[in-house]
Design an enzyme around this catalytic site. Sequence first.
Site, PDB file in Angstrom:
ATOM      1  N   LYS A 163       0.767  -1.116  -0.074  1.00  0.00           N
ATOM      2  CA  LYS A 163       0.358   0.113  -0.107  1.00  0.00           C
ATOM      3  C   LYS A 163       0.667   1.477  -0.124  1.00  0.00           C
ATOM      4  O   LYS A 163       2.037   1.169   0.315  1.00  0.00           O
ATOM      5  CB  LYS A 163      -0.955   0.074   0.969  1.00  0.00           C
ATOM      6  CG  LYS A 163      -1.865   0.983   1.054  1.00  0.00           C
ATOM      7  CD  LYS A 163      -2.869   1.318   2.732  1.00  0.00           C
ATOM      8  CE  LYS A 163      -2.126   1.490   3.579  1.00  0.00           C
ATOM      9  NZ  LYS A 163      -3.138   1.260   4.930  1.00  0.00           N
ATOM     10  N   LYS A 165       0.523   5.491  -0.380  1.00  0.00           N
ATOM     11  CA  LYS A 165       0.011   6.364   0.615  1.00  0.00           C
ATOM     12  C   LYS A 165      -0.164   7.805  -1.085  1.00  0.00           C
ATOM     13  O   LYS A 165       1.410   8.434  -1.556  1.00  0.00           O
ATOM     14  CB  LYS A 165       0.148   7.789   1.803  1.00  0.00           C
ATOM     15  CG  LYS A 165      -0.078   6.891   2.784  1.00  0.00           C
ATOM     16  CD  LYS A 165       0.490   7.382   3.671  1.00  0.00           C
ATOM     17  CE  LYS A 165       0.848   6.359   5.031  1.00  0.00           C
ATOM     18  NZ  LYS A 165      -1.153   6.167   4.968  1.00  0.00           N
ATOM     19  N   ASP A 194      -3.798   5.174  -0.488  1.00  0.00           N
ATOM     20  CA  ASP A 194      -4.628   5.587   0.518  1.00  0.00           C
ATOM     21  C   ASP A 194      -4.742   7.140   0.180  1.00  0.00           C
ATOM     22  O   ASP A 194      -3.325   7.277  -0.219  1.00  0.00           O
ATOM     23  CB  ASP A 194      -3.321   4.952   2.125  1.00  0.00           C
ATOM     24  CG  ASP A 194      -4.805   4.931   3.437  1.00  0.00           C
ATOM     25  OD1 ASP A 194      -5.395   6.565   3.263  1.00  0.00           O
ATOM     26  OD2 ASP A 194      -3.859   5.477   4.581  1.00  0.00           O
ATOM     27  N   ASN A 196      -5.529   9.112   2.732  1.00  0.00           N
ATOM     28  CA  ASN A 196      -5.788  10.266   3.963  1.00  0.00           C
ATOM     29  C   ASN A 196      -6.979  10.710   3.913  1.00  0.00           C
ATOM     30  O   ASN A 196      -6.359  11.425   4.256  1.00  0.00           O
ATOM     31  CB  ASN A 196      -4.558  10.473   4.333  1.00  0.00           C
ATOM     32  CG  ASN A 196      -3.605   9.331   4.558  1.00  0.00           C
ATOM     33  OD1 ASN A 196      -2.780   8.766   3.902  1.00  0.00           O
ATOM     34  ND2 ASN A 196      -3.722   7.962   5.763  1.00  0.00           N
ATOM     35  N   GLU A 220      -7.982   3.102   0.451  1.00  0.00           N
ATOM     36  CA  GLU A 220      -8.704   3.833   1.182  1.00  0.00           C
ATOM     37  C   GLU A 220      -9.314   4.635   1.307  1.00  0.00           C
ATOM     38  O   GLU A 220      -7.789   6.050   1.019  1.00  0.00           O
ATOM     39  CB  GLU A 220      -7.493   3.212   1.887  1.00  0.00           C
ATOM     40  CG  GLU A 220      -7.572   3.604   3.948  1.00  0.00           C
ATOM     41  CD  GLU A 220      -6.765   2.179   4.529  1.00  0.00           C
ATOM     42  OE1 GLU A 220      -6.208   2.991   5.147  1.00  0.00           O
ATOM     43  OE2 GLU A 220      -5.980   1.489   3.768  1.00  0.00           O
ATOM     44  N   GLU A 246      -9.675   2.264  10.035  1.00  0.00           N
ATOM     45  CA  GLU A 246      -9.016   2.793  10.209  1.00  0.00           C
ATOM     46  C   GLU A 246      -9.825   3.581  11.331  1.00  0.00           C
ATOM     47  O   GLU A 246      -9.039   4.241  12.878  1.00  0.00           O
ATOM     48  CB  GLU A 246      -7.800   2.768  10.755  1.00  0.00           C
ATOM     49  CG  GLU A 246      -7.782   4.504   9.715  1.00  0.00           C
ATOM     50  CD  GLU A 246      -6.711   5.069   8.892  1.00  0.00           C
ATOM     51  OE1 GLU A 246      -5.638   5.331   9.428  1.00  0.00           O
ATOM     52  OE2 GLU A 246      -6.235   4.393   7.859  1.00  0.00           O
ATOM     53  N   ASP A 269      -8.462  -0.659  13.588  1.00  0.00           N
ATOM     54  CA  ASP A 269      -6.867  -0.182  14.205  1.00  0.00           C
ATOM     55  C   ASP A 269      -7.499  -0.263  15.744  1.00  0.00           C
ATOM     56  O   ASP A 269      -8.382   0.207  16.631  1.00  0.00           O
ATOM     57  CB  ASP A 269      -6.828   1.699  14.178  1.00  0.00           C
ATOM     58  CG  ASP A 269      -6.463   2.902  15.478  1.00  0.00           C
ATOM     59  OD1 ASP A 269      -6.164   2.258  16.508  1.00  0.00           O
ATOM     60  OD2 ASP A 269      -5.093   2.918  14.317  1.00  0.00           O
ATOM     61  N   HIS A 296      -4.317  -1.888  11.264  1.00  0.00           N
ATOM     62  CA  HIS A 296      -4.331  -0.317  11.296  1.00  0.00           C
ATOM     63  C   HIS A 296      -2.958  -0.861  11.992  1.00  0.00           C
ATOM     64  O   HIS A 296      -3.662  -0.693  13.074  1.00  0.00           O
ATOM     65  CB  HIS A 296      -5.266   0.377  10.867  1.00  0.00           C
ATOM     66  CG  HIS A 296      -4.808   1.788  11.274  1.00  0.00           C
ATOM     67  ND1 HIS A 296      -4.371   2.799  11.641  1.00  0.00           N
ATOM     68  CD2 HIS A 296      -3.697   2.396   9.669  1.00  0.00           C
ATOM     69  CE1 HIS A 296      -3.826   3.754  11.420  1.00  0.00           C
ATOM     70  NE2 HIS A 296      -3.650   3.604   9.804  1.00  0.00           N
ATOM     71  N   GLU A 316      -2.344  -4.899   8.396  1.00  0.00           N
ATOM     72  CA  GLU A 316      -0.653  -4.128   8.052  1.00  0.00           C
ATOM     73  C   GLU A 316       0.734  -3.829   8.909  1.00  0.00           C
ATOM     74  O   GLU A 316       0.421  -3.588   9.637  1.00  0.00           O
ATOM     75  CB  GLU A 316      -1.395  -2.560   7.893  1.00  0.00           C
ATOM     76  CG  GLU A 316      -0.570  -1.611   7.737  1.00  0.00           C
ATOM     77  CD  GLU A 316      -0.967   0.316   7.975  1.00  0.00           C
ATOM     78  OE1 GLU A 316      -0.939   0.626   7.022  1.00  0.00           O
ATOM     79  OE2 GLU A 316      -1.784   0.191   8.645  1.00  0.00           O
TER      80      GLU A 316
END
Length: 358
Positions: A163, A165, A194, A196, A220, A246, A269, A296, A316
């Site tokens: 993964k 970002k 991701d 975010n 994500e 998460e 998470d 997470h 992860e």
Amino acid sequence: MTTTVRSVHARPVLAPLDPPLQTASGEVPTAPLVLIDVETSDGVVGHAYLFCYTPMVLPALTSLVTELGAAVVGTSDAPRAVEADLRARLRLLRPQGLATMAISGIDMALWDVLARRAGLPLVRLLGGSPEPVRAYGSLRRMAPDDVRVEARELARLGFGAYKVKVGSAGLARDREVIAALREAVGPDAELAVDFNQTLPVPEAIRRIHALADEDLLWVEEPTRADDAAGHARIRAAVSTPIQLGESWWGEDEMTASLRADAGDHAMFDVARIGGVTGWLRAAPVAHACGRPVSSHFWPEISAALLAVTPSAFLLEYLDVAAGVLRSPARVVDGSVVLADEPGSGVEWDEDAVDRYRA
């Protein structure tokens, strides 16, 4: 014999992160951690840690763990009882945010106590076995050249999925980052991205449509984590699976997201979902709704929990606490290997703790 909580101690540290953790919202150069030690009346000590992203809230989270811990000294050390007690004390505040993290940290340490007292690894205490848990390599860097270097290092650990970002710039940059990752890990690896939470809903739909030919494992948190309706709009408009979770504060937020059909996957998470106790409540719900569950952060305790999660998918691998742990999570052939030793796998390297004390 009834055992009780004798003491709860919290220590703040700024552990090294090399390389730093980058997101579309900024860089995390060090890991602000609260290290938690819970001792019970029979002398058993359990450990857990919390990661809070920014040093600005480290004193507040440390203080909150200390104060909540003091509130349960002398009471039963049963994790479910302690969690219910602390949530009841904070009911009028609706325990979310740092309060949920503090309760989760104490809960994790108490489950570590139970496993140590029983002489069992946490996974065995929970009814599982210490088999390897399939993981994905989660990159910390975002610039294409840095992604190539980091991904090649992760590839040596044998991961089949990765993964990265994205979202720090436009679509062209996203494609460049994904291309750099594919170049480093090969065409057969599964890739996820991701955002975010950085994109407005219309832009998220446009961007994910444009990336459809990348055949991504998931996208994500493309928009705000608390916007279940927005994520449901995105999910309905795109073919790439959407990963959420998460940022869920407990199983109630998870249930609201599932009811909204906001995502295809669930990501727990452990510090936000409610510790081990909250995870064990949430996992059957995700399974009943047909959502694969990934983790997470927190690879040590998450590996044990995924091993007993009915719809477990991927762990992860991004270990922010390795700098203060005696035995960080170990990866063999792309899977995290669970130690067959009593406890949750968290033990402090006290020399490192002293070195990085905040």
